[in-house]
Design a protein around this motif. Structure first.
Motif, short mmCIF file in Angstrom:
data_model
loop_
_atom_site.label_atom_id
_atom_site.label_comp_id
_atom_site.label_asym_id
_atom_site.label_seq_id
_atom_site.Cartn_x
_atom_site.Cartn_y
_atom_site.Cartn_z
N GLY A 49 0.81 -1.21 0.00
CA GLY A 49 0.00 0.00 0.00
C GLY A 49 0.84 1.26 0.00
O GLY A 49 0.54 2.23 -0.71
N ALA A 50 1.91 1.26 0.79
CA ALA A 50 2.78 2.43 0.83
C ALA A 50 3.46 2.64 -0.52
O ALA A 50 3.60 3.78 -0.98
CB ALA A 50 3.82 2.25 1.93
N ASN A 51 3.88 1.56 -1.16
CA ASN A 51 4.50 1.68 -2.48
C ASN A 51 3.50 2.25 -3.49
O ASN A 51 3.87 3.05 -4.36
CB ASN A 51 5.00 0.32 -2.95
CG ASN A 51 5.75 0.42 -4.27
OD1 ASN A 51 6.74 1.12 -4.40
ND2 ASN A 51 5.26 -0.29 -5.27
N LYS A 52 2.24 1.86 -3.38
CA LYS A 52 1.22 2.41 -4.28
C LYS A 52 1.08 3.92 -4.05
O LYS A 52 0.95 4.69 -5.00
CB LYS A 52 -0.12 1.72 -4.05
CG LYS A 52 -0.18 0.29 -4.57
CD LYS A 52 -1.54 -0.33 -4.32
CE LYS A 52 -1.59 -1.76 -4.84
NZ LYS A 52 -1.42 -1.85 -6.29
N GLU A 53 1.11 4.33 -2.79
CA GLU A 53 1.00 5.75 -2.49
C GLU A 53 2.18 6.54 -3.05
O GLU A 53 2.02 7.64 -3.55
CB GLU A 53 0.92 5.97 -0.97
CG GLU A 53 -0.36 5.48 -0.34
CD GLU A 53 -1.53 6.41 -0.57
OE1 GLU A 53 -1.29 7.59 -0.90
OE2 GLU A 53 -2.68 5.97 -0.43
N LEU A 54 3.36 5.95 -2.96
CA LEU A 54 4.58 6.67 -3.32
C LEU A 54 4.93 6.57 -4.79
O LEU A 54 5.53 7.50 -5.35
CB LEU A 54 5.75 6.14 -2.48
CG LEU A 54 5.64 6.32 -0.96
CD1 LEU A 54 6.78 5.61 -0.26
CD2 LEU A 54 5.63 7.80 -0.60
N ASN A 55 4.59 5.47 -5.46
CA ASN A 55 5.15 5.20 -6.79
C ASN A 55 4.14 4.84 -7.87
O ASN A 55 4.54 4.62 -9.00
CB ASN A 55 6.17 4.05 -6.68
CG ASN A 55 7.35 4.41 -5.82
OD1 ASN A 55 7.95 5.47 -5.99
ND2 ASN A 55 7.69 3.55 -4.87
N GLU A 56 2.86 4.74 -7.53
CA GLU A 56 1.91 4.27 -8.54
C GLU A 56 0.78 5.28 -8.76
O GLU A 56 0.60 6.22 -8.00
CB GLU A 56 1.32 2.92 -8.10
CG GLU A 56 2.37 1.81 -8.06
CD GLU A 56 1.76 0.44 -7.91
OE1 GLU A 56 0.53 0.34 -7.72
OE2 GLU A 56 2.51 -0.55 -7.98
N CYS A 57 0.02 5.03 -9.82
CA CYS A 57 -1.11 5.88 -10.20
C CYS A 57 -2.31 5.52 -9.33
O CYS A 57 -2.85 4.41 -9.44
CB CYS A 57 -1.44 5.68 -11.68
SG CYS A 57 -2.85 6.64 -12.26
N LYS A 58 -2.72 6.43 -8.49
CA LYS A 58 -3.80 6.18 -7.55
C LYS A 58 -5.10 6.73 -8.12
O LYS A 58 -5.22 7.93 -8.37
CB LYS A 58 -3.49 6.82 -6.20
CG LYS A 58 -4.48 6.49 -5.11
CD LYS A 58 -4.07 7.15 -3.80
CE LYS A 58 -5.07 6.85 -2.69
NZ LYS A 58 -4.71 7.53 -1.43
N GLN A 92 3.81 12.59 -16.19
CA GLN A 92 4.69 13.00 -15.10
C GLN A 92 5.75 11.97 -14.75
O GLN A 92 6.69 12.27 -14.01
CB GLN A 92 3.85 13.29 -13.85
CG GLN A 92 2.95 14.51 -13.97
CD GLN A 92 1.99 14.64 -12.80
OE1 GLN A 92 2.17 13.99 -11.76
NE2 GLN A 92 0.96 15.46 -12.96
N ASN A 93 5.62 10.77 -15.29
CA ASN A 93 6.55 9.69 -14.98
C ASN A 93 7.06 9.03 -16.26
O ASN A 93 6.84 7.84 -16.50
CB ASN A 93 5.87 8.66 -14.08
CG ASN A 93 5.51 9.20 -12.72
OD1 ASN A 93 6.34 9.23 -11.81
ND2 ASN A 93 4.28 9.66 -12.58
N PRO A 94 7.76 9.79 -17.09
CA PRO A 94 8.20 9.26 -18.39
C PRO A 94 9.24 8.16 -18.29
O PRO A 94 9.43 7.40 -19.25
CB PRO A 94 8.78 10.49 -19.09
CG PRO A 94 9.22 11.39 -17.97
CD PRO A 94 8.20 11.18 -16.89
N ASP A 95 9.92 8.05 -17.15
CA ASP A 95 11.00 7.07 -17.02
C ASP A 95 10.53 5.73 -16.47
O ASP A 95 11.31 4.77 -16.41
CB ASP A 95 12.10 7.62 -16.10
CG ASP A 95 12.75 8.87 -16.68
OD1 ASP A 95 12.81 8.97 -17.92
OD2 ASP A 95 13.16 9.74 -15.90
N LYS A 96 9.28 5.64 -16.07
CA LYS A 96 8.78 4.35 -15.55
C LYS A 96 8.58 3.38 -16.69
O LYS A 96 7.92 3.70 -17.69
CB LYS A 96 7.47 4.55 -14.78
CG LYS A 96 7.65 5.24 -13.43
CD LYS A 96 6.35 5.24 -12.65
CE LYS A 96 6.52 5.93 -11.30
NZ LYS A 96 7.40 5.17 -10.39
N ALA A 97 9.14 2.19 -16.54
CA ALA A 97 9.00 1.17 -17.59
C ALA A 97 7.56 0.68 -17.71
O ALA A 97 7.10 0.32 -18.80
CB ALA A 97 9.94 0.00 -17.31
#
Length: 559
Positions: free
Chosen positions: A74-83, A105-110
């Motif tokens: 859940g914390a990773n979703k808050e910090l790194n994913e599209c909510k 906003q996150n062009p470098d995410k694979a």
């Protein structure tokens, strides 16, 4: 007489156990509770080095227990994913704008990952919408339940899914009238894509762990069960513990034959078995890895939960209640017997009443084969329970876990979709918490965050008492006959949670000899209007005698 390190005086201290015991003062020494009683009697525990705190009439209770959270995921979703918002009142175009904004906003995410979308969107989910946002990078967005996924064409390509791909056991690749995958994956079909997503690296996992521990303490939570973990998450808890940053106690549920959801989707069955065998290397005073997790069914909204009666509009003649089971009932019995012998407490996901019955049958088989091992196996969610099965929790020494957020979360029980699939009478007759507690069975609280939008337990406590949506955007009560008292609700989140963690001799109440895990609140939750409990603020969280959160040293936390 030993002198205390710290004394709190002039408070309203609700000890929880014995029930209705109250005190004015509590003394702490070496992380434990040295004394509980009156202001007058605590004087003898005050020495020259004792720090004395005047509570000025403030309320004190034990630290809270959340027995079902996916904390680091859940914390990773808050910090790194599209909510995404769970509330389907937002139209599809607004949802797509959020996804597009995140992608830009996150062009470098694979990969573009995240989710939370409501079951109400399921009729509109299609890969073409996501293809317009990004056709070069794979996109996978889980729904609110984390059981179903919306993907784009690139994600299907990476997973090798096309019109010729067969549905996996216990899952469905939804297709259009021409047989082409639409981009909606149901239950175990999610694994086909999710296994290709890069897992959290060590750095991100550790940052997520540090973030979530702070937030848990902010809300007064000092004990959790992480309901599905992999080796990386276990390593993260171990590192936090070693660095003295783990200011909660944690029970970790290891996946067993799991094919979907969270960490398990990227962990093969063989790896799951190996993790169970090697689990003790992660054990410590604050981390207990002797828990397992098995999925028995899906979720009602997608008609993947296993019920004893047909869904609304379905024919009795064609109905087979076993169709939505993700396990073979006889194999499950053997698994429970085996895991019980191995010393693992099993948490079984069961949202339909048929799945609940199958889980209880498996516990019964383990009791008959092994006798009572002392393990309090769990049926979780437990939203729909046949009247014939209510008493079995007590008889089998099984734990019933409930998520009050389901009374009011936009994507769960108040969602009109549930009425459509079950009919109003069945949809309204949910979560028999009072009935289960009346048998003296153990009933505990689990947020199931991030399936629900917040780990904040205070709106959930209010919902246990009122059976209403604490945010008032869905008026009316949900099965009000199953409402419980404030005292009972706090017991669920303290001593009953501690029992299900086998820590009731350690924590869960304010008693001499127990760990000093206590909260100072901004209001007397036993006296205020129940409708104001959701606004409760924790002024200080004390864990093992140390202040791990203080309102005076607060940080920003989104509610």
């Amino acid at each position: 007489m030993a002198k205390a390190d710290k004394v709190y005086m002039n408070g309203k201290i609700y000890c929880v156990q014995p029930r209705n015991t109250k005190a004015e003062a509590v003394a702490l020494k070496d992380g434990k509770i040295l004394f509980v009683g009156s202001n007058e009697d605590v004087d003898s525990f005050i020495g020259n080095q004792t720090e004395v705190v005047n509570l000025e009439g403030k309320t004190v209770i034990p630290g809270l227990h959340d027995m079902h959270t996916h904390a680091i995921i859940g914390a990773n979703k808050e910090l790194n994913e599209c909510k995404l918002p769970q509330d389907s009142s937002d139209d599809l175009s607004s949802l797509l704008e959020l996804i597009e904004s995140f992608a830009k906003q996150n062009p470098d995410k694979a990969w573009i990952t995240g989710g939370g979308w409501s079951g109400e969107y399921s009729a509109h989910v299609h890969k073409s919408y996501l293809d317009k946002i990004d056709s070069e990078r794979p996109i996978m967005l889980l729904d609110f339940s984390i059981h179903n996924a919306w993907v784009n064409s690139k994600a299907l390509e990476v997973a090798g899914i096309d019109r010729e791909t067969t549905d996996p056991e216990g899952g469905e690749i939804v297709r259009d009238e021409d047989g082409e995958p639409t981009g909606l994956l149901v239950e175990n079909a999610v694994m086909l894509v999710q296994q290709h997503i890069p897992t959290m690296n060590k750095k991100d996992s550790l940052l997520a762990g540090e973030w979530v521990v702070k937030h848990l303490n902010f809300y007064g939570i000092t004990c959790i069960k992480d309901a599905l973990v992999d080796r990386q998450i276990l390593n993260t808890y171990q590192t936090l513990d070693r660095e003295n940053k783990l200011t909660v106690r944690v029970g970790t549920h290891l996946p067993w034959k799991a094919k979907l959801g969270g960490a398990a989707s990227t962990t093969s069955i063989d790896e799951q078995f190996e993790l169970v065998e090697s689990r003790q290397q992660f054990a410590s005073e604050r981390v207990n890895p002797n828990f397992a997790k098995i999925y028995l069914d899906g979720v009602p909204h997608f008609k993947t939960a296993a019920f004893l009666e047909p869904y609304a509009g379905e024919s009795e003649e064609e109905f087979d209640w076993k169709e939505n089971l993700l396990v073979d009932p006889e194999e499950l019995k053997q698994d429970l017997i085996k895991l019980d012998k191995m010393g693992l407490t099993v948490k079984m996901h069961a949202t339909g009443d048929a799945a609940v019955r199958v889980g209880l049958d498996a516990i019964e088989a383990a009791r008959k084969q092994n006798g009572f091992s002392g393990l309090l196996h769990e049926i979780v969610h437990t939203g729909f329970v046949s009247k014939e099965d209510i008493g079995r929790f007590k008889e089998l020494k099984a734990t019933a876990e409930f998520s009050p957020a389901a009374f009011w979360s936009p994507s769960t029980l108040h969602d009109v979709n549930l009425v459509n699939v079950l009919g109003k009478e069945r949809a309204d007759g949910t979560y028999p918490i009072k009935s289960v507690r009346a048998t003296n069975a153990i009933a505990v609280y689990g947020s199931d965050w991030p399936v629900v939008s917040s780990i904040n337990p205070w709106p959930a406590i209010e919902a246990l008492i009122t059976r209403e949506n604490p945010y008032e955007d869905y008026p009316g009560q949900q099965n009000p006959n199953e409402a419980i008292t404030v005292t009972e609700a706090i017991e669920m989140l303290t001593i009953d949670g501690a029992r299900s963690m086998y820590l009731d001799k350690v924590t869960g109440s304010i008693e001499v000899g127990k760990s000093a895990d206590i909260l100072i609140l901004d209001r007397d939750i036993f006296k205020v209007s129940p409708q104001s409990i959701r606004n409760t603020k924790v002024l200080e969280t004390i864990f093992e005698g140390n202040s791990v959160y203080s309102y005076e040293r607060s940080f920003e936390v989104s509610q």
